[in-house]
Design an enzyme around this catalytic site. Structure first.
Site, PDB file in Angstrom:
ATOM      1  NE  ARG A 123      -3.769   0.861   2.143  1.00 52.08           N
ATOM      2  CZ  ARG A 123      -4.948   1.043   2.750  1.00 52.08           C
ATOM      3  NH1 ARG A 123      -5.035   1.869   3.780  1.00 52.08           N
ATOM      4  NH2 ARG A 123      -6.021   0.420   2.324  1.00 52.08           N
ATOM      5  CG  HIS A 125      -8.478   0.412  -2.455  1.00 50.75           C
ATOM      6  ND1 HIS A 125      -7.678  -0.633  -2.048  1.00 50.75           N
ATOM      7  CD2 HIS A 125      -9.163   0.807  -1.339  1.00 50.75           C
ATOM      8  CE1 HIS A 125      -7.859  -0.842  -0.747  1.00 50.75           C
ATOM      9  NE2 HIS A 125      -8.753   0.002  -0.301  1.00 50.75           N
ATOM     10  CG  ASP A 164     -13.181   7.327  -0.864  1.00 47.98           C
ATOM     11  OD1 ASP A 164     -13.037   7.135   0.361  1.00 47.98           O
ATOM     12  OD2 ASP A 164     -12.221   7.355  -1.668  1.00 47.98           O
ATOM     13  CD  GLN A 173     -13.175  -1.079  -0.152  1.00 49.68           C
ATOM     14  OE1 GLN A 173     -12.321  -1.026   0.708  1.00 49.68           O
ATOM     15  NE2 GLN A 173     -14.429  -1.396   0.119  1.00 49.68           N
ATOM     16  CB  CYS A 231     -14.019   2.106   0.482  1.00 46.35           C
ATOM     17  SG  CYS A 231     -13.535   3.833   0.503  1.00 46.35           S
ATOM     18  NE  ARG A 244     -11.107  -4.298   1.197  1.00 48.77           N
ATOM     19  CZ  ARG A 244     -10.090  -3.525   1.569  1.00 48.77           C
ATOM     20  NH1 ARG A 244     -10.280  -2.523   2.408  1.00 48.77           N
ATOM     21  NH2 ARG A 244      -8.876  -3.688   1.067  1.00 48.77           N
TER      22      ARG A 244
HETATM   23  N1  NVA Z   1      -9.669   7.442  -1.241  1.00 50.78           N
HETATM   24  C1  NVA Z   1      -9.322   6.941   0.075  1.00 50.78           C
HETATM   25  C2  NVA Z   1      -9.663   5.487   0.179  1.00 50.78           C
HETATM   26  C3  NVA Z   1      -9.409   4.882   1.530  1.00 50.78           C
HETATM   27  C4  NVA Z   1      -9.732   3.415   1.601  1.00 50.78           C
HETATM   28  C5  NVA Z   1      -7.856   7.188   0.328  1.00 50.78           C
HETATM   29  O1  NVA Z   1      -7.049   6.957  -0.579  1.00 50.78           O
HETATM   30  O2  NVA Z   1      -7.510   7.630   1.426  1.00 50.78           O
HETATM   31  N1   CP Z   2     -11.180   0.545   2.944  1.00 48.59           N
HETATM   32  C1   CP Z   2      -9.894   0.505   3.313  1.00 48.59           C
HETATM   33  O1   CP Z   2      -8.980   0.271   2.523  1.00 48.59           O
HETATM   34  O2   CP Z   2      -9.705   0.738   4.643  1.00 48.59           O
HETATM   35  P1   CP Z   2      -8.311   0.902   5.373  1.00 48.59           P
HETATM   36  O3   CP Z   2      -7.693   2.187   4.893  1.00 48.59           O
HETATM   37  O4   CP Z   2      -8.642   0.927   6.841  1.00 48.59           O
HETATM   38  O5   CP Z   2      -7.438  -0.269   5.021  1.00 48.59           O
END
Ligand code: NVA
Ligand code: CP
Length: 331
Positions: free
Chosen positions: A106, A133, A229, A136, A270, A315
């Site tokens: 990540r 992502h 989101d 997800q 998400c 998830r």
């Molecule tokens: N768009 C958000 C998704 C988190 C799961 C981010 O990148 O922070």
């Molecule tokens: N939805 C998601 O990716 O959550 P986290 O950022 O907690 O992993």
């Protein structure tokens, strides 16, 4: 379906049949877990989890899923490794590839996870980049399938910042799996034209449609799923909050919008979500801006149409399916 040794970097790399296969495997592994049936066929394998951004769901999903499959996990936190600072991605990949059977990443740019996969020699799984992502979306689609019984022909509307990881990946996923996708956002928050063109080509083959709409009330009409989101993603500077709230307030999902869609419609997110001021960031934002300056109201988030916690649970089951399939799990 044999996905052994494949990486899972973005849905564009996978065929609709392969995506369906991963959802079927996830449903099977979920049923096994609920029935208490052991499925630890990957005993003896080791995986690495690299997190350059924070996480609750994704990290826990990889860890629990790995343990259920019988694997050992090493977690590298956002500050605890040399990656990209003292050591290049190519070198890191070649080192970790000698020690681990699979690597989750990540972080920031999609190219980093693509490079990691290129050099590692073992499956690499994208746990979120700025652009995509993909794990997800598997969870979201398993949840929709469980709720509505099918994916094809579902009217899926994404509200908010549609040009970042979630908007992009949902558009790709909907195109692949034959959903009717609408991105509802101001023009400057619509997905990148090149990605739209790529998705239009896919949609022409699957029966999916892609619509871009600026009016939330119009977009909500006939929707089965209303999705949103956060307006400011991880890694973005706090300064963009004011602009986002100004630009996106009209795209907040409230009960009025849910009512336009009707009682059969569901709310998805998400997570993490800003729907009240009980979090530190939520409190800070609430003090700086109005109480309504969030992507979803508390009423909708906590209401009967919200299926966000089914989605969060999924998830784990879907990430388990990705690891199992790419590491050669044979049931
Ligand atoms: N768009 C958000 C998704 C988190 C799961 C981010 O990148 O922070
Ligand atoms: N939805 C998601 O990716 O959550 P986290 O950022 O907690 O992993």
């Amino acid at each position: 379906m044999d996905l052994t040794n494949r990486s899972f970097l973005k849905l564009l790399d996978y065929t609709p049949d392969e995506i369906e296969g991963l959802l079927d495997l996830a449903a099977d592994l979920k049923a096994k877990k609920k029935a208490g049936i052991r499925h630890d066929a990957l005993r003896g394998k080791n995986i690495a989890l690299i997190f350059e951004k924070t996480s609750t769901r994704t990290r826990c999903s990889f860890e629990v899923a790995a343990h259920d499959l019988g694997m050992e996990v090493t977690y590298l936190d956002p500050s605890g490794s040399q990656i990209g600072k003292k050591e290049s991605i190519a070198d890191t990949a070649r080192v970790l590839g000698r020690m681990f059977d699979g690597i989750e990443y990540r972080g920031y740019g999609q190219q980093i996870v693509e490079d990691l996969a290129h050099y590692a020699g073992v499956p690499v799984w994208n746990g979120l980049t700025n652009e995509f992502h993909p794990t997800q979306i598997l969870a979201d689609f398993l949840t929709i399938r469980e709720h509505f019984g099918h994916l094809k022909g579902i009217h899926f509307v994404y509200f908010g910042d549609a040009r970042y990881n979630m908007g992009n990946s949902l558009m790709v996923g909907c195109a692949k799996m034959g959903l009717y996708f609408t991105a509802c956002a101001p023009k400057k928050y619509q997905p990148d034209a090149a990605l739209v063109a790529e998705c239009q080509k896919i949609a022409a083959e699957t029966g999916a449609t892609l619509t871009f709409e600026e009016d939330p009330a119009k977009a909500a009409q006939g929707a089965d799923v209303l999705y949103t989101d956060v307006w400011v993603s991880m890694g973005e500077p706090v300064e963009v909050w004011a602009e986002r709230i100004n630009d996106l307030s009209a795209y907040q999902i409230d009960q009025k919008l849910m009512n336009i869609a009707g009682p059969h419609a569901v709310f998805m997110h998400c997570l993490p979500a800003f729907h009240d001021h009980k979090t530190t960031v939520g409190k800070e934002m609430g003090e700086r801006f109005s109480r309504d300056a969030m992507e979803v109201t508390d009423e909708v988030f906590e209401g009967p149409q919200s299926i966000v916690f089914d989605e969060a649970e999924n998830r784990m089951h879907t990430i388990k399916a990705v690891m199992a399939a790419t590491l050669g799990y044979k049931g």
